[in-house]
Motif scaffolding. Structure first.
Motif, PDB file in Angstrom:
ATOM      1  N   GLY A 219       0.981 -44.639  16.057  1.00 50.16           N
ATOM      2  CA  GLY A 219       0.536 -46.015  16.170  1.00 50.16           C
ATOM      3  C   GLY A 219      -0.957 -46.106  16.361  1.00 50.16           C
ATOM      4  N   GLY A 220      -1.397 -47.176  16.979  1.00 53.84           N
ATOM      5  CA  GLY A 220      -2.814 -47.417  17.244  1.00 53.84           C
ATOM      6  C   GLY A 220      -2.945 -48.597  18.184  1.00 53.84           C
ATOM      7  N   ARG A 221      -4.150 -49.137  18.288  1.00 53.52           N
ATOM      8  CA  ARG A 221      -4.377 -50.282  19.176  1.00 53.52           C
ATOM      9  C   ARG A 221      -3.936 -51.594  18.556  1.00 53.52           C
ATOM     10  NH1 ARG A 221     -10.490 -50.088  20.806  1.00 53.52           N
ATOM     11  NH2 ARG A 221      -9.837 -51.857  22.088  1.00 53.52           N
TER      12      ARG A 221
ATOM     13  N   SER B  93      -3.869 -52.468  24.388  1.00 53.83           N
ATOM     14  CA  SER B  93      -3.009 -51.289  24.507  1.00 53.83           C
ATOM     15  C   SER B  93      -2.350 -51.006  23.154  1.00 53.83           C
ATOM     16  CB  SER B  93      -1.931 -51.525  25.564  1.00 53.83           C
ATOM     17  OG  SER B  93      -2.515 -51.776  26.835  1.00 53.83           O
ATOM     18  N   PRO B  94      -1.930 -49.763  22.919  1.00 54.85           N
ATOM     19  CA  PRO B  94      -1.288 -49.447  21.637  1.00 54.85           C
ATOM     20  C   PRO B  94      -0.051 -50.309  21.411  1.00 54.85           C
ATOM     21  CG  PRO B  94      -1.886 -47.439  22.810  1.00 54.85           C
ATOM     22  CD  PRO B  94      -2.122 -48.553  23.768  1.00 54.85           C
ATOM     23  N   TYR B  95       0.164 -50.679  20.152  1.00 54.04           N
ATOM     24  CA  TYR B  95       1.338 -51.487  19.832  1.00 54.04           C
ATOM     25  C   TYR B  95       2.601 -50.628  19.890  1.00 54.04           C
ATOM     26  CZ  TYR B  95       0.436 -49.450  15.162  1.00 54.04           C
ATOM     27  OH  TYR B  95       0.196 -48.603  14.114  1.00 54.04           O
ATOM     28  N   LYS B  96       3.731 -51.296  20.026  1.00 58.51           N
ATOM     29  CA  LYS B  96       5.005 -50.613  20.208  1.00 58.51           C
ATOM     30  C   LYS B  96       5.532 -50.073  18.879  1.00 58.51           C
ATOM     31  CE  LYS B  96       6.431 -53.538  24.101  1.00 58.51           C
ATOM     32  NZ  LYS B  96       7.452 -54.494  24.581  1.00 58.51           N
ATOM     33  N   PRO B  97       6.262 -48.939  18.914  1.00 60.81           N
ATOM     34  CA  PRO B  97       6.931 -48.453  17.695  1.00 60.81           C
ATOM     35  C   PRO B  97       8.177 -49.272  17.403  1.00 60.81           C
ATOM     36  CG  PRO B  97       7.447 -47.027  19.535  1.00 60.81           C
ATOM     37  CD  PRO B  97       6.453 -48.029  20.064  1.00 60.81           C
ATOM     38  N   ASN B  98       8.651 -49.163  16.165  1.00 61.28           N
ATOM     39  CA  ASN B  98       9.884 -49.829  15.744  1.00 61.28           C
ATOM     40  C   ASN B  98       9.889 -51.318  16.090  1.00 61.28           C
ATOM     41  OD1 ASN B  98      11.197 -47.548  14.621  1.00 61.28           O
ATOM     42  ND2 ASN B  98      11.703 -46.827  16.678  1.00 61.28           N
TER      43      ASN B  98
END
Length: 430
Positions: free
Chosen positions: A125-127, A42-47
């Motif tokens: 973001g991305g994966r 799953s996409p990584y989290k922001p911040n």
């Protein structure tokens, strides 16, 4: 024990649906394993900021190989990035900073520890990444395929396959040079031809002063072709290092390769400075220069032009799409069709317009169905744009309608998902 065909089928289905859960950082103490960004795939989290500490058995090195890499792209990896360190602290050598969607080559430590630190900002973001690591044998033999420990007073380092063919793709080599105490190391590159890139992101040779010590620092990172047709064996780069230990690291990615490099090193005694004369007339002394300090950086680069004063700001994006939309005079999406270097680091940028969300008095040229914009950038390296890529660009407009980009201008690699966010911002009053 034997299982029936039905039982085997059920077992396979169960194992195929069991996926490991990847957390934000951790301590991985094993001879081999898997490390991945939080929540992968799953996409990584922001911040977020995650740190992984890898430890393999004593007497081995950490060999890291990426299987998938998908993070926000930027020429200098300012926003989302993965840093890899040659140990469990930021005081040791940084083996690389990676971002984008191009899978990095193998990364090898010089001890049994390695640290990975992943940082993400508040937007795209991305994966993330998925990599495997294992314990490998350390470089001990001087004439092995790639890398080694060099303890003689003089010697050479060169890329694999030199000079018969190009170096291989997807490798990482480390040479540790150590000479007698109270001596320094002189390195001369007779040839340097690595895959060219403005920021040396793909193939490069990096040099660290101090070798494996905790206070070692990277002195330079180089790529491209520095040879000349007139004298191809001329000394191209010359370094003096105020240390008797040096680390030379070579990394190649999985695509383009070139001739490589050949360098010679020599141990030079470090002579103490001459004593000041006593009871001499108080005449103004002539300036004394020590080659060990004046040529600490590549002497070939000492004649560079003064830095553009408009290019001294920190090259770091601030704000988001939302916070940057109103303060800028124009907001557009478009493809970079031309990027021409100007005087003292400036650039002329040609953009094929995708859509103008806020144009104001910006000059837009129309040729049939194609609309284009010419922008003046005060600093080519910031924002670091790449020809052929699509961007969200924000900047100022002067009284003549010319678009201006500065290091503080907002830029972002454009993806279709941004169109909806920009359309929503367009509906809101500034």
């Amino acid at each position: 024990r034997q299982l029936s065909c039905g039982a085997v089928g059920v077992w396979r289905k169960l194992t195929l649906h069991i996926q490991p859960i990847f957390h934000c950082g951790g301590h991985l103490v094993t001879d081999s394993g898997i490390v991945a960004s939080e929540g992968f795939p799953s996409p990584y989290k922001p911040n977020s900021k995650c740190t992984w500490y890898i430890t393999v058995p004593e007497g081995h090195v950490v060999m890291l190989s990426f299987r998938l890499f998908d993070m926000e792209a930027d020429p200098t990896c300012r926003y989302d990035y993965l840093d890899i360190y040659n140990g469990h602290t930021r005081l040791v050598q940084k083996l690389g900073r990676f971002c984008g969607t191009f899978r990095p080559g193998a990364v090898i430590s010089t001890s049994n520890t390695m640290m990975l630190e992943m940082v993400s900002d508040d937007s795209t973001g991305g994966r993330g990444f998925l990599a495997s690591f294992s314990a490998g044998k350390p470089h001990m033999e001087e004439h092995q395929f790639c890398g080694g420990r060099l303890i003689k007073s003089q010697g050479s380092v060169k890329t694999p396959n030199w000079p018969n063919s190009n170096y291989p793709a997807g490798i990482s080599c480390s040479w540790h040079i150590s000479v007698e105490p109270n001596n320094v190391i002189e390195v001369k590159f007779m040839k340097l031809d690595l895959e060219p890139d403005t920021y040396c992101r793909y193939d490069y040779v990096a040099l660290f002063n101090g070798g494996e010590r905790d206070n070692s620092r990277r002195i330079g990172k180089f790529c491209g072709d520095t040879s000349t047709n007139d004298s191809p064996l001329v000394i191209l780069l010359l370094f003096f290092f105020l240390s008797n230990v040096l680390l030379v690291q070579f990394v190649s990615d999985l695509s383009v390769t070139s001739d490589g490099f050949m360098a010679h090193y020599t141990s030079i005694p470090l002579k103490p400075p001459p004593r000041k004369p006593i009871n001499k007339p108080t005449a103004k002394p002539k300036p004394q220069f020590n080659v060990l300090t004046t040529c600490f950086l590549p002497c070939a680069f000492s004649s560079a032009l003064p830095l553009n004063p408009l290019c001294t700001q920190a090259c770091k994006r601030t704000g988001t799409l939302q916070s940057s939309f109103c303060p800028h005079d124009f907001v557009i999406t478009g493809k970079i069709t031309s990027l021409t270097t100007g005087p003292r680091g400036s650039a002329r940028v040609e953009v094929a317009l995708i859509k103008a969300y806020k144009a104001g008095k910006l000059n837009i040229t129309k040729s049939g169905p194609i609309m284009s914009i010419t922008l003046a950038s005060t600093c080519k390296r910031c924002p670091g744009l790449i020809k052929g890529r699509n961007y969200v660009l924000m900047g100022k407009v002067d009284t003549q309608g010319n678009g201006l980009l500065s290091p503080s201008s907002f830029s972002l690699l454009y993806k279709p998902i941004h169109a909806k966010a920009l359309a929503n911002l367009l509906r809101k009053p500034c």
